[in-house]
Motif scaffolding. Sequence first.
Motif, PDB file in Angstrom:
ATOM      1  N   GLY A   1      50.838  44.293  43.496  1.00 14.88           N
ATOM      2  CA  GLY A   1      51.106  43.122  42.674  1.00 14.88           C
ATOM      3  C   GLY A   1      50.225  41.942  43.015  1.00 14.88           C
ATOM      4  O   GLY A   1      49.493  41.429  42.164  1.00 14.88           O
ATOM      5  N   PRO A   2      50.222  41.483  44.267  1.00 10.78           N
ATOM      6  CA  PRO A   2      49.365  40.355  44.631  1.00 10.78           C
ATOM      7  C   PRO A   2      47.875  40.694  44.578  1.00 10.78           C
ATOM      8  O   PRO A   2      47.057  39.835  44.249  1.00 10.78           O
ATOM      9  CB  PRO A   2      49.798  40.037  46.071  1.00 10.78           C
ATOM     10  CG  PRO A   2      51.159  40.644  46.203  1.00 10.78           C
ATOM     11  CD  PRO A   2      51.143  41.866  45.345  1.00 10.78           C
ATOM     12  N   LEU A   3      47.535  41.922  44.916  1.00  5.39           N
ATOM     13  CA  LEU A   3      46.126  42.331  44.984  1.00  5.39           C
ATOM     14  C   LEU A   3      45.471  42.394  43.616  1.00  5.39           C
ATOM     15  O   LEU A   3      44.342  41.912  43.431  1.00  5.39           O
ATOM     16  CB  LEU A   3      46.032  43.708  45.656  1.00  5.39           C
ATOM     17  CG  LEU A   3      44.628  44.332  45.744  1.00  5.39           C
ATOM     18  CD1 LEU A   3      43.788  43.603  46.782  1.00  5.39           C
ATOM     19  CD2 LEU A   3      44.734  45.819  46.086  1.00  5.39           C
ATOM     20  N   LEU A   4      46.171  42.965  42.633  1.00  8.90           N
ATOM     21  CA  LEU A   4      45.562  43.260  41.341  1.00  8.90           C
ATOM     22  C   LEU A   4      46.146  42.483  40.164  1.00  8.90           C
ATOM     23  O   LEU A   4      45.417  42.064  39.274  1.00  8.90           O
ATOM     24  CB  LEU A   4      45.714  44.752  41.026  1.00  8.90           C
ATOM     25  CG  LEU A   4      45.112  45.757  42.002  1.00  8.90           C
ATOM     26  CD1 LEU A   4      45.408  47.175  41.528  1.00  8.90           C
ATOM     27  CD2 LEU A   4      43.612  45.547  42.156  1.00  8.90           C
ATOM     28  N   PHE A   5      47.462  42.316  40.139  1.00 12.26           N
ATOM     29  CA  PHE A   5      48.113  41.950  38.889  1.00 12.26           C
ATOM     30  C   PHE A   5      48.482  40.481  38.743  1.00 12.26           C
ATOM     31  O   PHE A   5      48.423  39.935  37.641  1.00 12.26           O
ATOM     32  CB  PHE A   5      49.357  42.821  38.694  1.00 12.26           C
ATOM     33  CG  PHE A   5      49.036  44.284  38.719  1.00 12.26           C
ATOM     34  CD1 PHE A   5      48.105  44.832  37.850  1.00 12.26           C
ATOM     35  CD2 PHE A   5      49.641  45.132  39.644  1.00 12.26           C
ATOM     36  CE1 PHE A   5      47.786  46.172  37.878  1.00 12.26           C
ATOM     37  CE2 PHE A   5      49.336  46.481  39.679  1.00 12.26           C
ATOM     38  CZ  PHE A   5      48.413  47.002  38.801  1.00 12.26           C
ATOM     39  N   ARG A   6      48.874  39.809  39.829  1.00 14.81           N
ATOM     40  CA  ARG A   6      49.314  38.431  39.671  1.00 14.81           C
ATOM     41  C   ARG A   6      48.200  37.510  39.173  1.00 14.81           C
ATOM     42  O   ARG A   6      48.455  36.657  38.305  1.00 14.81           O
ATOM     43  CB  ARG A   6      49.914  37.909  40.980  1.00 14.81           C
ATOM     44  CG  ARG A   6      50.569  36.531  40.808  1.00 14.81           C
ATOM     45  CD  ARG A   6      51.504  36.204  41.950  1.00 14.81           C
ATOM     46  NE  ARG A   6      52.630  37.124  42.015  1.00 14.81           N
ATOM     47  CZ  ARG A   6      52.937  37.866  43.078  1.00 14.81           C
ATOM     48  NH1 ARG A   6      52.195  37.798  44.161  1.00 14.81           N
ATOM     49  NH2 ARG A   6      53.967  38.670  43.061  1.00 14.81           N
ATOM     50  N   PRO A   7      46.962  37.632  39.674  1.00 17.37           N
ATOM     51  CA  PRO A   7      45.917  36.726  39.152  1.00 17.37           C
ATOM     52  C   PRO A   7      45.724  36.845  37.647  1.00 17.37           C
ATOM     53  O   PRO A   7      45.574  35.831  36.940  1.00 17.37           O
ATOM     54  CB  PRO A   7      44.668  37.166  39.924  1.00 17.37           C
ATOM     55  CG  PRO A   7      45.198  37.738  41.204  1.00 17.37           C
ATOM     56  CD  PRO A   7      46.458  38.439  40.805  1.00 17.37           C
ATOM     57  N   TYR A   8      45.750  38.067  37.129  1.00 19.09           N
ATOM     58  CA  TYR A   8      45.567  38.225  35.686  1.00 19.09           C
ATOM     59  C   TYR A   8      46.832  37.861  34.911  1.00 19.09           C
ATOM     60  O   TYR A   8      46.751  37.462  33.741  1.00 19.09           O
ATOM     61  CB  TYR A   8      45.115  39.652  35.360  1.00 19.09           C
ATOM     62  CG  TYR A   8      43.656  39.861  35.726  1.00 19.09           C
ATOM     63  CD1 TYR A   8      42.640  39.335  34.930  1.00 19.09           C
ATOM     64  CD2 TYR A   8      43.303  40.548  36.874  1.00 19.09           C
ATOM     65  CE1 TYR A   8      41.300  39.494  35.277  1.00 19.09           C
ATOM     66  CE2 TYR A   8      41.973  40.720  37.227  1.00 19.09           C
ATOM     67  CZ  TYR A   8      40.980  40.185  36.423  1.00 19.09           C
ATOM     68  OH  TYR A   8      39.656  40.341  36.773  1.00 19.09           O
ATOM     69  N   ALA A   9      47.989  37.974  35.545  1.00 17.80           N
ATOM     70  CA  ALA A   9      49.222  37.525  34.901  1.00 17.80           C
ATOM     71  C   ALA A   9      49.169  36.019  34.664  1.00 17.80           C
ATOM     72  O   ALA A   9      49.596  35.527  33.607  1.00 17.80           O
ATOM     73  CB  ALA A   9      50.425  37.900  35.758  1.00 17.80           C
ATOM     74  N   GLU A  10      48.678  35.287  35.637  1.00 17.66           N
ATOM     75  CA  GLU A  10      48.556  33.840  35.477  1.00 17.66           C
ATOM     76  C   GLU A  10      47.563  33.497  34.373  1.00 17.66           C
ATOM     77  O   GLU A  10      47.794  32.581  33.572  1.00 17.66           O
ATOM     78  CB  GLU A  10      48.133  33.221  36.811  1.00 17.66           C
ATOM     79  CG  GLU A  10      49.196  33.354  37.899  1.00 17.66           C
ATOM     80  CD  GLU A  10      48.689  32.966  39.266  1.00 17.66           C
ATOM     81  OE1 GLU A  10      47.471  32.672  39.398  1.00 17.66           O
ATOM     82  OE2 GLU A  10      49.495  32.964  40.217  1.00 17.66           O
TER      83      GLU A  10
END
Length: 266
Positions: free
Chosen positions: A19-28
């Motif tokens: 989650g923190p590595l791949l997905f949260r930055p693009y979620a934001e």
Amino acid sequence: MSDRDFAGSIPEIYDRCLGPLLFRPYAEDLAGRLAVRPADRLLELAAGTGIATAEVARAVSPGARIVATDLQQAMLDMAARRVRAGQVRFRTADAQELPFGDGSFDALFCQFGVMFLPDKDRAYRGMRRVLAGGGTLIFSVWDRIETSPIVAAVADALARRFPDDPPRFMSRVPHGYHDPAAIREDLGAAGFTEITVESVTLPSTAPSAREVAVGFCQGTPLRHEIVARDATGLPAVTEAVTQAVADRFGEAPVAATMTALVVTAR
């Protein structure tokens, strides 16, 4: 096992490590794009563990309503625990067989799920059907695996471990739908217009090399491929991938960049 099988302990590991590595930055990034588009009725496909759901719920109007769907109930159970907002409703649904009426939504979004759909033409036509006139579709897919060095390092380590039959889940599925021309053609054939495909590069960070290795080897369908090749070797393979990531990026923390394509259509 299927490339869409995220059962057992996979959802928890996937969420915690990747989650923190791949997905949260693009979620934001996705939430910011939706925040500036007026939409009262939003549909999310392949919501997973709710990382994008939570960011979008915080970003859009308090009066907006979000239906977050996923094929895997185990994923939605985690998402429901993460997202407590009353404006979000969770529902199990196959993105290729959307159980909603025509024109039910003003916006549809999907973070890193389109690549998993075997019949993209049917899926895109269904998405267009449930969108109201002038509605917006926004989704993200990964670029070529080489543009995400941490993921590429994991794939390279697995190829060295299994030289005769490398596990190819990451390049085959998550990083397997990266041709902008093909994406535009597929969406156009389904009736979408005003299609843009933007390359977006963001930081990719993890607390340690081991966190990266556990995330990919044990928190994705790569796990099934590893076990199929070595029934008892998952711990040893995870350690080998840990060492390979540490050799390239250091043991802790791990930092690089990653690149995805963000697609918008009407």
